[in-house]
Design a protein around this motif. Structure first.
Motif, mmCIF file in Angstrom:
data_model
loop_
_atom_site.group_PDB
_atom_site.id
_atom_site.type_symbol
_atom_site.label_atom_id
_atom_site.label_comp_id
_atom_site.label_asym_id
_atom_site.label_seq_id
_atom_site.Cartn_x
_atom_site.Cartn_y
_atom_site.Cartn_z
ATOM 1 N N GLY A 51 -9.204 11.838 7.756
ATOM 2 C CA GLY A 51 -9.790 10.804 6.720
ATOM 3 C C GLY A 51 -9.958 9.659 5.911
ATOM 4 N N ILE A 52 -8.798 8.537 6.307
ATOM 5 C CA ILE A 52 -8.241 7.487 6.101
ATOM 6 C C ILE A 52 -9.339 6.540 5.955
ATOM 7 N N LYS A 53 -9.190 5.344 5.782
ATOM 8 C CA LYS A 53 -9.781 4.449 6.445
ATOM 9 C C LYS A 53 -9.426 2.791 5.901
ATOM 10 N N ALA A 54 -9.478 2.210 7.346
ATOM 11 C CA ALA A 54 -8.778 0.205 6.621
ATOM 12 C C ALA A 54 -9.859 0.471 5.232
ATOM 13 N N GLY A 55 -8.975 -1.156 4.743
ATOM 14 C CA GLY A 55 -9.581 -0.866 3.746
ATOM 15 C C GLY A 55 -9.270 -0.013 2.119
ATOM 16 N N ALA A 56 -8.529 1.196 2.257
ATOM 17 C CA ALA A 56 -8.397 2.347 1.144
ATOM 18 C C ALA A 56 -6.957 1.514 0.728
ATOM 19 N N VAL A 57 -6.820 1.624 -0.258
ATOM 20 C CA VAL A 57 -5.895 1.105 -1.704
ATOM 21 C C VAL A 57 -4.576 1.952 -0.581
ATOM 22 N N VAL A 58 -3.124 1.214 -1.530
ATOM 23 C CA VAL A 58 -2.178 1.985 -1.029
ATOM 24 C C VAL A 58 -1.638 1.693 -2.089
ATOM 25 N N GLU A 59 -0.978 2.484 -3.258
ATOM 26 C CA GLU A 59 -0.780 2.856 -4.301
ATOM 27 C C GLU A 59 0.916 3.395 -4.922
ATOM 28 N N ILE A 60 1.553 2.397 -5.689
ATOM 29 C CA ILE A 60 2.876 2.713 -6.351
ATOM 30 C C ILE A 60 3.611 2.923 -7.494
ATOM 31 N N ALA A 61 3.279 4.324 -7.994
ATOM 32 C CA ALA A 61 3.030 4.611 -9.383
ATOM 33 C C ALA A 61 1.561 4.794 -9.716
ATOM 34 N N GLY A 62 0.363 4.436 -9.380
ATOM 35 C CA GLY A 62 -0.938 4.547 -9.740
ATOM 36 C C GLY A 62 -0.755 3.349 -9.789
ATOM 37 N N VAL A 63 -0.198 2.057 -9.277
ATOM 38 C CA VAL A 63 -0.879 0.438 -9.285
ATOM 39 C C VAL A 63 -0.990 0.117 -7.639
ATOM 40 N N GLU A 64 -2.389 -0.434 -7.430
ATOM 41 C CA GLU A 64 -2.619 -0.501 -6.156
ATOM 42 C C GLU A 64 -1.406 -2.029 -5.820
ATOM 43 N N VAL A 65 -1.385 -2.039 -4.380
ATOM 44 C CA VAL A 65 0.079 -2.697 -4.287
ATOM 45 C C VAL A 65 -0.832 -3.632 -2.707
ATOM 46 N N GLY A 66 -1.716 -3.044 -2.458
ATOM 47 C CA GLY A 66 -1.682 -3.012 -0.787
ATOM 48 C C GLY A 66 -3.185 -2.318 -0.524
ATOM 49 N N SER A 67 -3.494 -2.498 1.139
ATOM 50 C CA SER A 67 -4.484 -1.910 1.610
ATOM 51 C C SER A 67 -4.027 -1.213 2.570
ATOM 52 N N ILE A 68 -4.905 -0.443 3.403
ATOM 53 C CA ILE A 68 -4.439 -0.745 4.624
ATOM 54 C C ILE A 68 -5.130 -1.264 5.787
ATOM 55 N N LYS A 69 -4.804 -2.205 6.564
ATOM 56 C CA LYS A 69 -4.996 -3.423 7.573
ATOM 57 C C LYS A 69 -6.271 -2.079 8.946
ATOM 58 N N ASN A 70 -5.253 -1.727 9.942
ATOM 59 C CA ASN A 70 -6.126 -0.849 10.774
ATOM 60 C C ASN A 70 -5.507 0.625 10.972
ATOM 61 N N ILE A 71 -6.124 1.348 11.720
ATOM 62 C CA ILE A 71 -5.369 2.661 12.285
ATOM 63 C C ILE A 71 -5.980 2.630 13.583
ATOM 64 N N ARG A 72 -4.583 3.188 14.278
ATOM 65 C CA ARG A 72 -4.707 3.594 15.301
ATOM 66 C C ARG A 72 -4.311 4.951 16.180
ATOM 67 N N LEU A 73 -4.427 4.991 17.343
ATOM 68 C CA LEU A 73 -3.613 6.520 17.726
ATOM 69 C C LEU A 73 -2.511 5.966 18.501
ATOM 70 N N THR A 74 -1.032 6.579 18.191
ATOM 71 C CA THR A 74 -0.062 5.842 19.400
ATOM 72 C C THR A 74 0.502 6.956 19.630
ATOM 73 N N ASN A 75 1.105 7.821 20.627
ATOM 74 C CA ASN A 75 1.240 9.180 20.765
ATOM 75 C C ASN A 75 0.488 9.851 20.418
ATOM 76 N N ASN A 76 -0.287 10.707 19.942
ATOM 77 C CA ASN A 76 -0.599 11.546 19.169
ATOM 78 C C ASN A 76 -0.548 11.261 18.261
ATOM 79 N N ALA A 77 -0.441 10.033 17.079
ATOM 80 C CA ALA A 77 -0.224 10.293 16.021
ATOM 81 C C ALA A 77 -0.686 9.196 15.264
ATOM 82 N N ALA A 78 -1.243 9.008 14.213
ATOM 83 C CA ALA A 78 -1.909 8.410 13.968
ATOM 84 C C ALA A 78 -1.105 6.885 12.685
ATOM 85 N N LEU A 79 -0.908 5.499 13.569
ATOM 86 C CA LEU A 79 -0.361 4.351 13.468
ATOM 87 C C LEU A 79 -1.292 3.445 12.347
ATOM 88 N N VAL A 80 -0.553 3.750 10.831
ATOM 89 C CA VAL A 80 -1.301 3.143 10.378
ATOM 90 C C VAL A 80 -0.641 1.778 9.628
#
Lengths: 202, 146
Positions: free
Chosen positions: B50-79
């Motif tokens: 249920g994670i979506k593009a645009g979601a936040v990436v955090e290290i130690a609770g600090v926002e350091v980036g975001s999700i650009k896109n999510i796609r399916l590759t050999n039955n796993a989610a490549l983020v």
């Protein structure tokens, strides 16, 4: 005449196809085979009736530990758990930490494993990525409850060694990494060693 | 002469108005016009949960980036993650999909590693933890499996 030729060709095609498509169990790779070898060895020790006698408890534990230590890279696990703090330690401290860490794992996990009985391990999948691989398995107990366990392995020459276990989606190394970093941040490395020591002696 | 001045003033005013609206929509829509901010790395998850593009990436609770896109590759989610340039990720870092609170939004948490290798642009975080499915876990241990 023409029809029978066609069906013959079809038959040959099917036969050829089935030859090239080997069954799923056969393409389990080296990492899976090596994990399986260790798991089988552990199961053998656990199911050994001779070793189950109370007076053999110590022997059984030593056997278990040796078998597991052959497959697990405790140094790599300790290093990954300490993460950024590993580099700041002297070689002697690192060595001491690895010893403490493997004792900790032994205390927490071998005692749990010892109680296992008649559990079955099912090998689900394997993902290879250069010198790294993940072996996906699940443990099924008598009641049919299944627990997914993934082994993350790393190639050292021709041996695959486990550097992390993911149980029910939770990584062991990440769990310790978070805790260790917290303890070091709120105190010092010595505090961490002290706490580990207390835990191991217990 | 006076008439031209008035028309010029209205024109300039309108132009400023249009520019402001443009700036606002870019700013509010989080639109990246230059596409230059940060660098991208990859992470493969078994379950994106249920994670979506645009979601936040955090290290130690600090926002350091975001999700650009999510796609399916050999039955796993490549983020694909876009991280700030000054954030360096070691190759033994662990990326986990976490939930804010019990039912909050999903985000990716990176626990920094300590290896010698720093991930380059396009590098992949190998060790990941997928979203823990609370409902599945609860039903499994409360009701047992048939």
């Amino acid at each position: 005449m023409k029809k029978s030729k066609l069906s013959l060709a079809l038959l040959a095609l099917i036969a050829g196809l089935s030859l090239t498509c080997s069954p799923l169990s056969a393409d389990a790779g080296e990492p899976t085979d090596q994990i399986k070898e260790t798991v089988d060895a552990v199961m053998k020790i656990l199911n050994d009736k001779e070793l189950k006698r109370p007076e053999k408890e110590k022997e059984r534990r030593i056997n278990l530990r040796q078998t597991i230590a052959k497959r697990f890279d405790f140094e790599e696990m300790a290093k990954r758990s300490l993460a950024a703090h590993w580099k700041d330690r002297t070689p002697a401290e690192q060595k001491e930490f690895v010893a403490l860490y493997s004792d900790l794992l032994e205390n927490t996990y071998i005692r749990k494993i010892e109680r296992y009985e008649n559990e079955k391990v099912v090998y689900l999948d394997e993902r290879l990525d250069g010198d790294y691989a993940v072996v996906k398995t699940k443990i099924v107990d008598k009641k049919g409850l299944s627990i997914p366990v993934d082994y993350r392995v790393l190639r050292k020459k021709d041996k695959w060694e486990v550097y992390d276990i993911i149980i029910e989606g939770v990584s062991l190394v990440n769990n310790y990494r978070t805790q260790f970093t917290q303890i070091i941040r709120s105190g010092s490395y010595d505090d961490l060693v002290k706490r580990l020591r207390e835990k191991v002696i217990k | 002469m006076k008439k031209i001045d008035l028309e010029l003033a209205v024109g300039i005013f309108l132009l400023i108005g249009i520019l402001s609206v443009g700036y606002l929509s870019v700013k509010l829509g989080n639109l990246d016009l230059t596409g230059k901010r940060g660098y991208t790395i990859l992470a493969e998850f078994e379950k994106a949960g249920g994670i979506k593009a645009g979601a936040v990436v955090e290290i130690a609770g600090v926002e350091v980036g975001s999700i650009k896109n999510i796609r399916l590759t050999n039955n796993a989610a490549l983020v694909e993650l876009t991280l700030d340039d000054n954030v360096k990720i070691h190759d033994d870092a662990i990326a986990s999909i976490k939930t804010k609170g019990l039912i909050g939004e999903k985000f990716i948490q990176i626990t920094p590693g300590g290896s010698e290798k720093i991930l380059p642009t396009g590098g992949k975080i190998r060790d990941t933890e997928s979203a823990v499915d609370m409902e599945e876990l609860i039903s499994k241990y409360v009701f047992g499996k048939v």
